[in-house]
Design an enzyme around this catalytic site. Sequence first.
Site: not given
Length: 566
Positions: A160, A211
């Site tokens: 992303h 993350h």
Amino acid sequence: MEPFPMLTQDRTVLNSDGNSHVVKSRDEQYDAGMRDLDHYSRRLPMWRYTLRQHLIPIVRWETPHLAYLQEMCRTPLLDSYFALTANLGAHTFFMTALPILFWCGSTTLGRAMVHMLASGVFISGVLKDMVCIPRPLSPPLVRITMSKSAALEYGFPSTHSTNAVSVATYALYYLHTTDFGLSSSVRFAAIGVGYAYAASIAIGRLYCGMHGFFDVLAGGALGALMALLQIVYGEMIDKWVLADSFLNPLIITAVLLLAVRLHPEPADNCPCFDDSVAFAGVLIGIEFGLWHYSKTAFSYDSPVPGTVPFDLRTLGWLRTTARIVVGIVVVFMWRATMKPLLLRCLPPIFRIIDHLGFILPRRYFMPADQYELIPPLRKDDNVIPSASDLPGFITSLRHPRRRAISIGPQSEADAHEVIASREQRRRASMSQPTLSPLRRRAYTESEALSAAVIRKLSVGHTSEGDQRKFTIDAIAAVHGTKGSGIAKTHILADAPPTPPASDASAASDSSKEEERLDREMFSQLEKPRVRYDVEVVTKLVIYAGIAWLAVEGNPIFFELVGLGMR
């Protein structure tokens, strides 16, 4: 003894419609009790394992800090916001939006975006499968995501962040170097949107627990590199591809197919490879489509060869909207038609090729000689969903919290990291002979709490309100810091008793109980579906076709049905 025994037997596979069928399978059967700490050393080449061992402490160090920040910042409004905006950095959004750039005459921008995004997704997938770094652990983190498949992938680097930074960087460069006739205030606002977009996606990855800082920084650096390479070399590469020789697109295709073949094998059943294959197909289709379209009478040579004729004042909003809607429908029709056709036609061909000894199968993909038929596959595509999945996707956008919150291990990599982290803390405790009885008692209590937290939360025995109460104590349990004590009395009731160090029999019983909990943890994981060898070629063909439709097929179709400039 090998940790993954290979069983050759017929087995039943459940179809998406609830029916079952029998396939001949040689699939790896997973047993939590056999998944020792040498899992990655046995599954990875030494240089990859060594690299992983140097990187994994970073994830373990940053997890409690991420959990603390998440707990301090979480609100229902931010949960919904970051769950929704994560879609703006996902493959599905870009695969739907990028064709529109071509259909609206922005060929230069569309080509640059495809090159950056496809390269970024492919390289990030290679890095993920190469080092096999898990996402930050849950618990203590709460994961907020609208994509169940995303949690099954490895964490390093953040794709992303790669996508968002590459798009924002190039868009800002394009804005600075192209005269759009914008006023200074509009240009300033557009620049602010670019920075806000990249920052929102990166911060959202941290907030959502998907993350860590290292993943986001590495993903952002990769995205910036992709944008820089496109800025410096993009125009030169485009001119080379669009030269008269048909050999140039063939060279790019050969390089991409070789890259797919050399894509590293993961240690766990991670779907990163699927995305890499899809975007390799996109690159192949783009290069072939643009090369051929630029040679036809349908395209413009200005501002660059292969530009789709478009003028909003000439077409009007109605025809412009119609061509976008029709173009997207054609893309979904291509996918809906070609996918079942290829899955039906390719297995016999693969069995013949396999018999000749030319197939080099990948791990976790069932070879064609091990099955007879492929059942209808549902919810199996992370890039472009099927048309039947669109209503559910729209519903999830309207109600992002319905399936956005999850706590507990979700993938095999998560479960491995739970066991490895626990063993690491245990070894660290045992290596300190001067540890006081009080500190050792606190450690064993933390171990019991850690196991119980994972068991209780991962199987969904608690409401979201209770989960929030347990988060701080999960941080203390998993990482040995001071907790709040709110949930201790509730959680420890489920924890296995910790025996005295001198009682060997009790220690053995505790070890068996711990192994039972590990098995239960593995049994609660979402099992990846059976993947078939023909799906690799299927993805390449489908996504090459989607890219060709974006740059040549649909633009010619628009001209023929009255949605073009003629």
